[in-house]
Motif scaffolding. Structure first.
Motif, PDB file in Angstrom:
ATOM      1  N   PHE A 195     -36.373  -0.351   8.634  1.00 49.33           N
ATOM      2  CA  PHE A 195     -37.386  -1.382   8.463  1.00 49.33           C
ATOM      3  C   PHE A 195     -36.789  -2.777   8.320  1.00 49.33           C
ATOM      4  O   PHE A 195     -37.500  -3.730   8.080  1.00 49.33           O
ATOM      5  N   GLY A 196     -35.491  -2.929   8.459  1.00 48.85           N
ATOM      6  CA  GLY A 196     -34.895  -4.245   8.326  1.00 48.85           C
ATOM      7  C   GLY A 196     -33.392  -4.166   8.464  1.00 48.85           C
ATOM      8  O   GLY A 196     -32.826  -3.102   8.647  1.00 48.85           O
ATOM      9  N   VAL A 197     -32.746  -5.337   8.395  1.00 44.97           N
ATOM     10  CA  VAL A 197     -31.293  -5.380   8.537  1.00 44.97           C
ATOM     11  C   VAL A 197     -30.634  -5.267   7.172  1.00 44.97           C
ATOM     12  O   VAL A 197     -31.206  -5.630   6.151  1.00 44.97           O
ATOM     13  N   ASP A 198     -29.434  -4.772   7.178  1.00 46.33           N
ATOM     14  CA  ASP A 198     -28.631  -4.683   5.966  1.00 46.33           C
ATOM     15  C   ASP A 198     -27.816  -5.962   5.859  1.00 46.33           C
ATOM     16  O   ASP A 198     -26.734  -6.074   6.445  1.00 46.33           O
ATOM     17  N   THR A 199     -28.322  -6.949   5.141  1.00 41.29           N
ATOM     18  CA  THR A 199     -27.666  -8.253   5.075  1.00 41.29           C
ATOM     19  C   THR A 199     -26.318  -8.172   4.369  1.00 41.29           C
ATOM     20  O   THR A 199     -25.398  -8.931   4.697  1.00 41.29           O
ATOM     21  N   ASN A 200     -26.198  -7.262   3.431  1.00 42.83           N
ATOM     22  CA  ASN A 200     -24.918  -7.100   2.746  1.00 42.83           C
ATOM     23  C   ASN A 200     -23.840  -6.612   3.710  1.00 42.83           C
ATOM     24  O   ASN A 200     -22.688  -7.084   3.684  1.00 42.83           O
ATOM     25  N   GLN A 201     -24.203  -5.697   4.602  1.00 42.20           N
ATOM     26  CA  GLN A 201     -23.256  -5.198   5.591  1.00 42.20           C
ATOM     27  C   GLN A 201     -22.915  -6.270   6.613  1.00 42.20           C
ATOM     28  O   GLN A 201     -21.762  -6.379   7.052  1.00 42.20           O
ATOM     29  N   LEU A 202     -23.905  -7.069   6.996  1.00 42.36           N
ATOM     30  CA  LEU A 202     -23.632  -8.158   7.936  1.00 42.36           C
ATOM     31  C   LEU A 202     -22.642  -9.153   7.345  1.00 42.36           C
ATOM     32  O   LEU A 202     -21.771  -9.675   8.044  1.00 42.36           O
ATOM     33  N   TYR A 203     -22.782  -9.415   6.064  1.00 39.29           N
ATOM     34  CA  TYR A 203     -21.811 -10.278   5.392  1.00 39.29           C
ATOM     35  C   TYR A 203     -20.410  -9.670   5.470  1.00 39.29           C
ATOM     36  O   TYR A 203     -19.442 -10.347   5.852  1.00 39.29           O
ATOM     37  N   ALA A 204     -20.317  -8.410   5.144  1.00 37.01           N
ATOM     38  CA  ALA A 204     -19.009  -7.738   5.147  1.00 37.01           C
ATOM     39  C   ALA A 204     -18.393  -7.711   6.545  1.00 37.01           C
ATOM     40  O   ALA A 204     -17.175  -7.859   6.701  1.00 37.01           O
ATOM     41  N   ASP A 205     -19.233  -7.547   7.558  1.00 37.07           N
ATOM     42  CA  ASP A 205     -18.738  -7.478   8.926  1.00 37.07           C
ATOM     43  C   ASP A 205     -18.233  -8.822   9.431  1.00 37.07           C
ATOM     44  O   ASP A 205     -17.387  -8.873  10.331  1.00 37.07           O
ATOM     45  N   ASN A 206     -18.739  -9.907   8.884  1.00 35.44           N
ATOM     46  CA  ASN A 206     -18.467 -11.232   9.442  1.00 35.44           C
ATOM     47  C   ASN A 206     -17.572 -12.128   8.585  1.00 35.44           C
ATOM     48  O   ASN A 206     -17.015 -13.104   9.097  1.00 35.44           O
ATOM     49  N   PHE A 207     -17.436 -11.807   7.311  1.00 33.56           N
ATOM     50  CA  PHE A 207     -16.653 -12.716   6.461  1.00 33.56           C
ATOM     51  C   PHE A 207     -15.158 -12.471   6.573  1.00 33.56           C
ATOM     52  O   PHE A 207     -14.679 -11.349   6.453  1.00 33.56           O
ATOM     53  N   GLU A 208     -14.437 -13.511   6.807  1.00 34.29           N
ATOM     54  CA  GLU A 208     -13.005 -13.562   6.602  1.00 34.29           C
ATOM     55  C   GLU A 208     -12.674 -14.988   6.191  1.00 34.29           C
ATOM     56  O   GLU A 208     -13.271 -15.936   6.701  1.00 34.29           O
ATOM     57  N   PRO A 209     -11.755 -15.180   5.235  1.00 37.04           N
ATOM     58  CA  PRO A 209     -11.480 -16.520   4.725  1.00 37.04           C
ATOM     59  C   PRO A 209     -11.067 -17.471   5.847  1.00 37.04           C
ATOM     60  O   PRO A 209     -10.332 -17.088   6.766  1.00 37.04           O
ATOM     61  N   TYR A 210     -11.554 -18.696   5.772  1.00 43.44           N
ATOM     62  CA  TYR A 210     -11.252 -19.688   6.790  1.00 43.44           C
ATOM     63  C   TYR A 210      -9.764 -20.015   6.775  1.00 43.44           C
ATOM     64  O   TYR A 210      -9.153 -20.169   5.719  1.00 43.44           O
ATOM     65  N   LYS A 211      -9.200 -20.122   7.947  1.00 43.61           N
ATOM     66  CA  LYS A 211      -7.761 -20.376   8.056  1.00 43.61           C
ATOM     67  C   LYS A 211      -7.403 -21.767   7.519  1.00 43.61           C
ATOM     68  O   LYS A 211      -8.236 -22.682   7.470  1.00 43.61           O
ATOM     69  N   ASN A 212      -6.182 -21.923   7.120  1.00 50.26           N
ATOM     70  CA  ASN A 212      -5.665 -23.204   6.643  1.00 50.26           C
ATOM     71  C   ASN A 212      -5.398 -24.106   7.848  1.00 50.26           C
ATOM     72  O   ASN A 212      -4.448 -23.907   8.588  1.00 50.26           O
ATOM     73  N   VAL A 213      -6.272 -25.087   8.033  1.00 52.08           N
ATOM     74  CA  VAL A 213      -6.097 -26.041   9.128  1.00 52.08           C
ATOM     75  C   VAL A 213      -5.741 -27.423   8.591  1.00 52.08           C
ATOM     76  O   VAL A 213      -5.688 -28.386   9.349  1.00 52.08           O
TER      77      VAL A 213
END
Length: 244
Positions: free
Chosen positions: A103-121
């Motif tokens: 009945f909907g998306v798992d927003t917690n899983q979407l966060y886990a799938d997409n988050f990685e710390p931003y690189k040092n630029v």
């Protein structure tokens, strides 16, 4: 074009006009091709995954569990339908930690799938040089994944220098430490300062909103990113498709 590449581009809605003609011709005249397309379409619908290699891995994992007698399988009409069952991911086959919500998306899983710390630029780290510089020290902690320490160091640097990018990296350190609520106001503040990295904060804020189940606010930010630039365009488009 290779058949598998055609399927990949079809799943991601990226077929050109000529490729679509080739795809449609195969779909009409090649039963094997038609069956494979149908299989991956079914898996994409249930898993939200467009990458064919990831879909194949899901199926392989499922098959391995079956071979090891680690799951119960209801007999299906044919083997391909059995593979489609892999897309339930399997409360039974892969460990049963996450049950897909029909009945909907798992927003917690979407966060886990997409988050990685931003690189040092900002501050390249050259070992042995400027080791006593506070900014170098903070980014060294960050690159070493000592995120709790890095968060404190970036906080101090922002307080003393007021350089906006320290908010982005402090927030990323907090997100990496699973301190999402603390990261959100920092990202919101960084966006208002409109420096050259503010679009990055919009991406990470949208993910933080997903983690907090604030789906509508995440969608607004993702649409802004898509409208204004090319930062993570493919990821943004994919995530929006999963959320809508």
């Amino acid at each position: 074009m290779e058949r598998e590449e055609l399927i990949d581009k079809y799943l991601q809605s990226e077929l050109t006009s000529s490729e679509k003609d080739q795809f449609d011709s195969l779909l009409e005249n090649d039963a094997t091709f038609r069956d494979e397309v149908e299989l991956f379409k079914n898996l994409k619908v249930v898993t939200g995954t467009e990458d064919r290699d990831k879909l194949r891995k899901s199926m392989a994992d499922f098959e391995a569990k079956i071979a090891a007698n680690e799951t119960k399988v209801i007999p299906l009409f044919n083997y391909k339908k059995l593979l489609v069952a892999a897309s339930i991911l399997l409360v039974v086959a892969i460990g049963g930690i996450t049950f897909l919500n029909p009945f909907g998306v798992d927003t917690n899983q979407l966060y886990a799938d997409n988050f990685e710390p931003y690189k040092n630029v900002v501050t390249p780290i050259v070992r042995g040089e400027n080791d006593k510089d506070d900014e170098v020290i903070a980014f060294t902690s960050y690159e070493s994944k000592d995120y709790n320490l890095a968060a404190d160091q970036f906080e101090t640097l922002y307080e003393t220098t007021k350089r906006p990018y320290f908010l982005l990296y402090q927030a990323n350190s907090l997100l990496a430490s699973d301190k999402v609520k603390e990261a959100i106001p920092l990202l919101e503040k960084h966006i208002t300062l409109q420096d050259e990295l503010s679009e990055r904060s919009k991406w990470y804020l949208s993910l933080a909103y997903l983690k907090e189940n604030r789906k509508d606010e995440a969608i607004v930010l993702l649409e802004e990113i898509l409208e204004k630039g090319t930062f993570k365009k493919g990821d943004v488009e994919r995530l929006l498709k999963q959320l809508k």
